[in-house]
Write an enzyme that holds these catalytic residues in place. Sequence first.
Site, PDB file in Angstrom:
ATOM      1  N   PRO A 118      52.132   3.417-102.594  1.00 53.49           N
ATOM      2  CG  PRO A 118      52.900   1.805-101.131  1.00 53.49           C
ATOM      3  CD  PRO A 118      52.923   2.205-102.562  1.00 53.49           C
ATOM      4  CE1 TYR A 124      48.472  12.696 -93.593  1.00 51.20           C
ATOM      5  CE2 TYR A 124      49.363  11.361 -95.361  1.00 51.20           C
ATOM      6  CZ  TYR A 124      49.004  11.501 -94.039  1.00 51.20           C
ATOM      7  OH  TYR A 124      49.164  10.452 -93.162  1.00 51.20           O
ATOM      8  CE1 TYR A 127      53.223   9.653 -94.876  1.00 53.71           C
ATOM      9  CE2 TYR A 127      53.934   7.927 -96.375  1.00 53.71           C
ATOM     10  CZ  TYR A 127      52.933   8.653 -95.784  1.00 53.71           C
ATOM     11  OH  TYR A 127      51.610   8.381 -96.098  1.00 53.71           O
ATOM     12  CG  HIS A 184      46.831  10.745 -87.474  1.00 50.11           C
ATOM     13  ND1 HIS A 184      47.736   9.908 -88.096  1.00 50.11           N
ATOM     14  CD2 HIS A 184      46.537  10.148 -86.292  1.00 50.11           C
ATOM     15  CE1 HIS A 184      47.984   8.871 -87.323  1.00 50.11           C
ATOM     16  NE2 HIS A 184      47.258   8.995 -86.210  1.00 50.11           N
ATOM     17  CE  LYS A 228      46.552  11.449-100.799  1.00 49.63           C
ATOM     18  NZ  LYS A 228      45.530  11.986 -99.877  1.00 49.63           N
TER      19      LYS A 228
HETATM   20  C1  PHB Z   1      49.093   2.177 -93.473  1.00 48.61           C
HETATM   21  O1  PHB Z   1      48.602   2.602 -92.399  1.00 48.61           O
HETATM   22  O2  PHB Z   1      49.124   0.960 -93.799  1.00 48.61           O
HETATM   23  C2  PHB Z   1      49.689   3.194 -94.443  1.00 48.61           C
HETATM   24  C3  PHB Z   1      49.782   4.529 -94.040  1.00 48.61           C
HETATM   25  C4  PHB Z   1      50.311   5.451 -94.933  1.00 48.61           C
HETATM   26  C5  PHB Z   1      50.740   5.020 -96.183  1.00 48.61           C
HETATM   27  C6  PHB Z   1      50.640   3.683 -96.573  1.00 48.61           C
HETATM   28  C7  PHB Z   1      50.120   2.757 -95.688  1.00 48.61           C
HETATM   29  O3  PHB Z   1      51.263   5.929 -97.057  1.00 48.61           O
END
Ligand code: PHB
Length: 390
Positions: free
Chosen positions: A294, A385, A203, A75, A298
Amino acid sequence: MITHTTDVAIIGAGPSGLLLSQLLHLDGISSILVERTSRARVLSRIRAGVLERGTLDGLAEAGVDARLQAERIDHDGVTLAFDGDVLEIPVHGLTGHHVVVYGQTEVTRDLIEAAEARGQTILWDCPDAQLSDLRTAPRVQLSAPDGTKHEIKAQLLAGCDGFHGICRQAIPAAQARVFEREYPFGWLGLLVDRPPVAHNVVYANHREGFALASMRSATRSRYYVQSDPGDRVEDWPEARFWEAFQTRMGDMGKRVEIGPALEMSIAPLRSFVSEPMSYGRMFLAGDAAHIVPPTGAKGLNLAVADVRRLARAISRWKGGCEEGLAAYSDAALARVWKVERFSWYLTKLMHQFPTHSAFEKRMQRAEFDYIASSPAAQTMIAENYVGLDF
Ligand code: PHB
Ligand code: APR
């Protein structure tokens, strides 16, 4: 009583313990892992799936990244959405680094298979480990599933036993400082064999609540919605999940391909750090010492950074130099706190807090608008990130 002698006793065969034993093995340092539950149970855990650059380096160093390199999804951006407005942050353009989508379960599987290929001793299904002599020469006493008593005599002990483990608890309370923030919501996650709704991780902060769109492959998606603290999976029939997810994802929600859930689970959100990360000859790594919400993915990445640092310190110890071990806790915590900050920042920005006033909701919106207008703000998010320097 069966007695084992090893350089390092490792409590916990999750990603932290498994990666540490692999790195130590490559340096000719012996270890024995003690795991409370079964191999199958460890591999049944569905966790996050975004790897930062330091984790890619760590898994390559460990020689366990062949499948990752074959199956990785790179990504070069991450998307923030706010009440329908969408901002794609070009993390690769801003930092020169990608993040890689590859499930934590697969990382754990690769590490277990590498451990078994090298004949690593992992004592599975041993829930009653007792620790002693942590300040001199650590001992671990336990009962194997068949009732046989075992004792491990080690030079060092690595506490890789996660948030609910015993190692952090072995540090006398008077010598530990705990910092904790529990968030007034959880994440309800769903795994589905449908193509992901977006090419990036998304997000989304919506007035009804947070949602996250991620993936495990081009045909398997991992989606989350913010849930209330007391919610159980039973409170969320799949139809309710999909309705909330599609609403909170705004226009992207209209493109979501709905399918039967392969797995649904709820996790609470907390920020947690226990200082110090060492006690005598015991050293903590990963969730045993800290937890991040989450938001920002991280957890695994921070665990890998601890383990890489601890493995290097143990290698120096094996060569006769104690400096790395003496410096481990402070050096690890310096990075832990920066990652705690980013995870807390993104959680605070992207969720609906029941206690937020109208002013605080405006502050969230203003922060989003500022980020959208500021390459500097986007660079801050991007460099966190993709992963801070190790
Ligand atoms: C996931 O792919 O499960 C995932 C991705 C980003 C996050 C948390 C979980 O911040
Ligand atoms: N004895 C032996 N093993 C134990 C004990 C114990 N008393 N207590 C816990 N364990 C085991 C757990 O069963 C688990 O397999 O320790 C392991 C800890 O693994 P994780 O909780 O996965 O923690 P860690 O290896 O640090 O990995 C951190 O995993 O949980 C996610 O979000 C977290 O992504 C992060 C990553």
